[in-house]
Design an enzyme around this catalytic site. Structure first.
Site, PDB file in Angstrom:
ATOM      1  N   GLU A  35       3.497  -9.133   9.273  1.00 14.67           N
ATOM      2  CA  GLU A  35       2.404 -10.362   8.814  1.00 14.67           C
ATOM      3  C   GLU A  35       2.697 -11.394   9.819  1.00 14.67           C
ATOM      4  O   GLU A  35       1.581 -12.247  10.003  1.00 14.67           O
ATOM      5  CB  GLU A  35       3.455 -10.870   7.633  1.00 14.67           C
ATOM      6  CG  GLU A  35       3.202 -10.088   6.263  1.00 14.67           C
ATOM      7  CD  GLU A  35       3.924  -8.974   6.036  1.00 14.67           C
ATOM      8  OE1 GLU A  35       4.650  -8.315   7.040  1.00 14.67           O
ATOM      9  OE2 GLU A  35       4.047  -8.169   5.053  1.00 14.67           O
ATOM     10  N   GLU A  49       6.837  -3.258   1.597  1.00 15.91           N
ATOM     11  CA  GLU A  49       7.579  -4.226   0.827  1.00 15.91           C
ATOM     12  C   GLU A  49       7.641  -3.300  -0.530  1.00 15.91           C
ATOM     13  O   GLU A  49       8.631  -3.341  -1.525  1.00 15.91           O
ATOM     14  CB  GLU A  49       7.039  -5.428   0.743  1.00 15.91           C
ATOM     15  CG  GLU A  49       7.246  -6.285   1.991  1.00 15.91           C
ATOM     16  CD  GLU A  49       6.593  -7.606   1.878  1.00 15.91           C
ATOM     17  OE1 GLU A  49       5.294  -7.786   1.457  1.00 15.91           O
ATOM     18  OE2 GLU A  49       7.217  -8.619   1.851  1.00 15.91           O
TER      19      GLU A  49
HETATM   20  N1  3HC Z   1      -6.516  -5.553   4.892  1.00 22.56           N
HETATM   21  C1  3HC Z   1      -7.940  -5.594   4.967  1.00 22.56           C
HETATM   22  N2  3HC Z   1      -8.449  -4.824   5.686  1.00 22.56           N
HETATM   23  C2  3HC Z   1      -7.803  -4.067   6.459  1.00 22.56           C
HETATM   24  C3  3HC Z   1      -6.347  -4.215   6.577  1.00 22.56           C
HETATM   25  C4  3HC Z   1      -5.791  -4.842   5.555  1.00 22.56           C
HETATM   26  N3  3HC Z   1      -4.311  -5.060   5.312  1.00 22.56           N
HETATM   27  N4  3HC Z   1      -5.909  -3.089   7.450  1.00 22.56           N
HETATM   28  C5  3HC Z   1      -7.145  -2.496   7.781  1.00 22.56           C
HETATM   29  N5  3HC Z   1      -8.051  -3.223   7.294  1.00 22.56           N
HETATM   30  C6  3HC Z   1      -9.483  -2.709   7.742  1.00 22.56           C
HETATM   31  C7  3HC Z   1      -9.747  -3.184   9.081  1.00 22.56           C
HETATM   32  O1  3HC Z   1     -10.549  -4.551   9.039  1.00 22.56           O
HETATM   33  C8  3HC Z   1     -10.889  -2.069   9.128  1.00 22.56           C
HETATM   34  O2  3HC Z   1     -12.093  -2.282   8.554  1.00 22.56           O
HETATM   35  P1  3HC Z   1     -13.397  -1.990   9.328  1.00 22.56           P
HETATM   36  O3  3HC Z   1     -13.499  -0.632   9.353  1.00 22.56           O
HETATM   37  O4  3HC Z   1     -14.549  -2.570   8.148  1.00 22.56           O
HETATM   38  O5  3HC Z   1     -13.681  -2.667  10.493  1.00 22.56           O
HETATM   39  C9  3HC Z   1     -10.147  -0.735   8.735  1.00 22.56           C
HETATM   40  O6  3HC Z   1      -9.579  -1.258   7.500  1.00 22.56           O
HETATM   41  C10 3HC Z   1      -9.477   0.097   9.412  1.00 22.56           C
HETATM   42  O7  3HC Z   1      -8.610  -0.521  10.450  1.00 22.56           O
HETATM   43  P2  3HC Z   1      -8.441  -0.352  11.888  1.00 22.56           P
HETATM   44  O8  3HC Z   1      -9.888   0.004  12.404  1.00 22.56           O
HETATM   45  O9  3HC Z   1      -7.614  -1.374  12.337  1.00 22.56           O
HETATM   46  O10 3HC Z   1      -7.659   1.113  11.962  1.00 22.56           O
HETATM   47  P3  3HC Z   1      -6.540   1.711  12.636  1.00 22.56           P
HETATM   48  O11 3HC Z   1      -6.444   3.163  12.224  1.00 22.56           O
HETATM   49  O12 3HC Z   1      -6.917   1.457  14.111  1.00 22.56           O
HETATM   50  O13 3HC Z   1      -5.235   0.958  12.290  1.00 22.56           O
HETATM   51  C11 3HC Z   1      -3.754  -0.216  10.978  1.00 22.56           C
HETATM   52  C12 3HC Z   1      -4.686   0.902  11.018  1.00 22.56           C
HETATM   53  C13 3HC Z   1      -2.556   0.133  11.804  1.00 22.56           C
HETATM   54  C14 3HC Z   1      -3.163  -0.285   9.470  1.00 22.56           C
HETATM   55  C15 3HC Z   1      -4.348  -1.691  11.116  1.00 22.56           C
HETATM   56  O14 3HC Z   1      -5.664  -1.696  10.592  1.00 22.56           O
HETATM   57  C16 3HC Z   1      -3.636  -2.832  11.039  1.00 22.56           C
HETATM   58  O15 3HC Z   1      -2.639  -3.259  11.726  1.00 22.56           O
HETATM   59  N6  3HC Z   1      -3.818  -3.488   9.610  1.00 22.56           N
HETATM   60  C17 3HC Z   1      -3.331  -4.686   9.364  1.00 22.56           C
HETATM   61  C18 3HC Z   1      -1.851  -4.451   8.851  1.00 22.56           C
HETATM   62  C19 3HC Z   1      -1.265  -5.601   8.104  1.00 22.56           C
HETATM   63  O16 3HC Z   1      -1.212  -6.628   8.814  1.00 22.56           O
HETATM   64  N7  3HC Z   1      -0.570  -5.685   7.032  1.00 22.56           N
HETATM   65  C20 3HC Z   1      -0.118  -6.627   6.419  1.00 22.56           C
HETATM   66  C21 3HC Z   1      -0.769  -7.496   5.497  1.00 22.56           C
HETATM   67  S1  3HC Z   1      -0.173  -9.026   4.967  1.00 22.56           S
HETATM   68  C22 3HC Z   1       0.559  -8.768   3.929  1.00 22.56           C
HETATM   69  O17 3HC Z   1       0.908  -7.524   3.446  1.00 22.56           O
HETATM   70  C23 3HC Z   1       1.211  -9.860   2.901  1.00 22.56           C
HETATM   71  C24 3HC Z   1       2.520  -9.220   2.119  1.00 22.56           C
HETATM   72  O18 3HC Z   1       3.887  -9.412   2.546  1.00 22.56           O
HETATM   73  C25 3HC Z   1       2.342 -10.111   0.903  1.00 22.56           C
END
Ligand code: 3HC
Ligand code: NAI
Length: 705
Positions: A128, A108
């Site tokens: 999301e 975004e």
């Molecule tokens: N917030 C907090 N922690 C996060 C995070 C996030 N958005 N994304 C990843 N992390 C943390 C994980 O919990 C993990 O923590 P840990 O090592 O303590 O267990 C660490 O980062 C590494 O994550 P992964 O093990 O998942 O690493 P990968 O490389 O396998 O994957 C990723 C990376 C594809 C970025 C995956 O972590 C992911 O899908 N993250 C979530 C992305 C997401 O949903 N983003 C949208 C958030 S909501 C938002 O943005 C609202 C907005 O519209 C207002």
């Protein structure tokens, strides 16, 4: 805490470079958005800077808002306003330079920049919906303006990650940079090229892609209809559609306000809490708490599979799908040929369906080498045994593996229930032996249950879980007991569903309750798919070992009649030729009633809630025993296994999370009442009683060891 600033601005002569540095994935944690805003303001104020690049340090651009902050009451910046408003009001072009992931709030922010460049391997997305919310930082208003509402809905409602090239074709990124070119330098050069362009392009001003949907808004209802089945019981996918619809019906700023309203309705919903829980539970399951710190996983680059049956074939495909060469062995040439034929057919079906390219199929097939003897596999780093589920067949296989495999190779068994220690005892290297329980179909199902034997070394345990991750699985650890963690926790459910038939239910009634709850299929329909003869064999084995084992006469009667399920055209349901749709069968209803009478069990009516709770509470009770015995590290691991092994609806978090929603005391009271009514099989686990007495949620249960 590191002293490295979260966000820095550096100058490359005329270009300002803003770098976000919040490992591991540059989520928008506390201070990150404020840092970007500060740097933007400095850059706007610096007359020597003509354009800016926004880039992420480490492995990613920005993975989105900090999910840990949701639902905690922690004040987050009003993302939909400040940073996006500041970018919209920019007087100098800002280029988002994307590598790794630009997800959620990260994409975004990039959409509010004037330009976006990405390296080839980058992925972008608005995931999301997968955590029960919608893009709340303008994503539902800007993305449709860039790619059109249909493509925007496709991305926002599925949450899928879009590879950089496709993002380029869709118009999300303006330039795709080869991985080898160096993102930072390429982005600076790009910024220099566009520095003088005026007016500055702003996504919010674009209207061209919305015109078609304004004229024909039927795409929104069509989308709602198309997701009705998979999105049942959920709000977020529908709110996503409503927000994109608002992009086509409202002026930009009103659309943003509508997006915020819809976002607030979702943020603390049960669905969002459950999905957030599932997200973190899936990451927690990878952590092995009692592993010595200095243990490292053994590297592996090839594998071997013994047994080319249903599971062996699927396991071989799992390796091949992730680029790992694998050899496969069976006891006869015919079985091996049959196995290879099945593998080829499975791939061919994917090609026919359009989910796999023909040349990719050829690459994958080339990685699977059928071999005729143990000598051919002796150099494999990992071998997975998937022969018949009989101790007497498996034991000689392990003795043979011990004799031929190179030192240090992982020796894993795909058994669903047999004792790993007995198999390990067939070798002189029990530390290298563990269970690797894949679920069927092994190339599709995400769950891998790694089973720790008494002598399994920490190195083997870690290596087996990492192997799982390398082939796209979610790997969790279980202790060694009959059925391990997943199947053992599920077993009482399987028993209870047949007992419900004795007492008055019919398969279709139970299946409807569970499908309404959110399962993709009812448990009886699943039984027909897996084969009733297979579960009958498991019951026979357990009955032989345990004289108090609860017999299931209705299920046995069906098997005696040759009703094995889909493969014989009849099981709990009847099937028409060439069709997998289950049809309720009056013959089954007659058998059920007849057996109830024979057993002298009066038939009565059941409410949906009673059916649901009878099935799931029986498993919650068993899960408590599993925790008590230290078979699971944590309650959330059980949830992960139910989500990925048994199709438990993700938006309900998992078995134990769902039970926490009811409350540990209510669960205990009901189980104690059923104990009085039905006898020993409902005896409450000691841990359940303790949790109820101290009002401790299941998710906080401390496992025994
Ligand atoms: N917030 C907090 N922690 C996060 C995070 C996030 N958005 N994304 C990843 N992390 C943390 C994980 O919990 C993990 O923590 P840990 O090592 O303590 O267990 C660490 O980062 C590494 O994550 P992964 O093990 O998942 O690493 P990968 O490389 O396998 O994957 C990723 C990376 C594809 C970025 C995956 O972590 C992911 O899908 N993250 C979530 C992305 C997401 O949903 N983003 C949208 C958030 S909501 C938002 O943005 C609202 C907005 O519209 C207002
Ligand atoms: P299957 O009967 O389809 O395949 C077994 C294969 O092993 C056959 O091709 C057979 O010829 C071969 N085989 C038998 N003895 C052998 C030996 N000594 N050496 C080499 N090959 C030999 O069985 P399936 O369903 O693939 O099951 C295999 C294992 O996977 C079992 O332990 C089973 O419990 C487990 N499993 C099965 C699941 C399922 O849903 N089918 C799910 C999870 C685990």
């Amino acid at each position: 805490m590191s002293d490295t600033p979260l966000v820095t601005l550096t100058r490359e002569t005329d270009i300002g470079v803003i770098t976000v540095n919040y490992p591991p994935v540059n989520a928008l944690g506390p201070g990150v958005v404020e840092g970007i805003i500060d740097c933007l303001k400095q850059g706007f104020a610096d007359p020597a800077i003509t354009a800016m690049v926004l880039i992420g340090a480490g492995r990613s651009f920005i993975a989105g808002a900090d999910i840990r902050g949701f639902g905690t009451g922690r004040k987050r910046l009003p993302l939909g306003e400040r940073i996006y408003d500041i970018l919209d009001a920019s007087t100098k072009p800002v280029v988002a330079a994307i590598h790794g992931y630009a997800l959620g709030g990260g994409l975004e922010i990039a959409l509010a920049c004037n330009y976006r460049v990405a390296i080839d391997s980058a992925k972008v997305g608005l995931p999301e919906v997968l955590i029960g919310i919608l893009p709340g930082g303008g994503g539902t208003q800007r993305l449709p303006r860039l790619v059109g509402p249909q493509a925007a809905m496709d991305m926002i409602v599925t949450g899928r990650h879009v590879p950089a090239r496709e993002a380029g074709e869709l118009g999300i990124v303006d330039e795709v940079i080869p991985d080898t070119a160096g993102l930072r330098d390429s982005a600076i050069a790009y910024a220099r090229r566009i520095a003088a362009v005026r007016p500055l392009p702003r996504v919010r001003d674009r209207e061209d892609k919305l015109i078609q949907a304004k004229l024909d808004p039927s795409i929104f209802d069509a989308m709602r209809k198309s997701i009705a089945r998979r999105a049942r019981n959920q709000k977020a996918p529908y709110h996503c559609i409503a927000a994109v619809e608002a992009a086509c019906t409202l002026p930009f700023d009103d659309g943003i306000r509508r997006e915020s309203e819809l976002f607030r309705e979702l943020e603390n919903s049960d669905e969002a809490r459950a999905l957030r829980y599932a997200f973190f539970a899936e990451r927690e399951v990878a952590k092995l708490p009692d592993l010595p710190r200095d243990v490292t996983a053994k590297p592996f680059s090839n594998a071997a599979v013994i047994g080319a049956g249903t599971m062996g074939g699927g396991i071989a495909m799992s390796f091949a799908d992730f680029g790992i060469p694998v050899k496969i062995l069976d006891s006869t040439k015919e079985a091996l040929d049959r196995g290879m034929e099945r593998i080829r057919n499975n791939y061919a079906t994917s090609v026919k369906r359009g989910s796999l390219a023909e040349d990719e199929m050829q690459h994958r097939l080339a990685r699977i080498e059928p071999v005729s003897g143990y000598d051919d596999i002796k150099d494999a780093d990992i071998v997975i045994e998937a022969v018949f589920e009989e101790m007497d067949v498996k034991k000689p296989v392990f003795a043979k593996l011990d004799a031929v495999m190179k030192p240090g190779a992982l020796l894993l068994s795909n058994t669903s229930a047999l004792d790993i220690d007995e198999l390990a005892a067939m070798t002189h290297r029990p530390g290298d032996v563990a269970g690797a329980h894949f679920f069927s179909p092994a190339n599709v199902m995400k769950l891998l249950e790694v089973v720790r034997g008494a002598k399994t070394s920490p190195e083997t345990l870690l290596s087996a879980t990492q192997m799982g991750r390398k082939i796209g699985k979610i790997a969790g650890v279980a202790g060694n007991c009959d059925g391990f963690l997943a199947n053992r926790s599920r077993a009482p459910f399987n028993t209870e569903m047949v007992i419900l038939l004795e007492e008055g239910c019919l398969p279709e009634q139970v299946d409807k309750v569970m499908v309404d709850f959110g399962y993709p299929m009812g448990p009886f329909a699943v039984g027909d798919l897996a084969g009733l003869d297979i579960s009958a064999a498991g019951r026979r084995r357990r009955a032989a070992a345990n004289p108090n084992y609860r017999k299931l006469p209705i299920a046995d009667r069906l098997v005696e009649l040759g009703r094995y399920g889909q493969k014989t055209g009849a099981g709990w349901y009847r099937y028409e030729k060439g069709d997998r749709a289950p049809h309720p069968d009056p013959e089954v209803a007659a058998i059920i009633k007849h057996v109830s009478t024979e057993m002298n069990v009066p038939r009565r009516g059941f409410t949906d809630q009673e059916i649901l709770r009878r099935l799931l509470f029986s498993s919650v009770n068993e899960a408590c025993k599993i925790l008590e015995e230290g078979i699971a590290y944590r309650a959330s691991d059980i949830d992960v296994m139910w989500l990925h092994g048994f199709g438990f609806p993700r938006y309900r978090g998992g078995l134990m999370f769902w039970a926490d929603g009811i409350g540990v005391r209510d669960v205990y009271n009901q189980i104690a009442a059923w104990h009085q009514q039905y006898g020993e099989r409902w005896a409450p686990a000691a841990l359940l009683r303790q949790l109820a007495e101290s009002d401790t949620p299941f998710r906080e249960a401390k496992p025994g060891r």
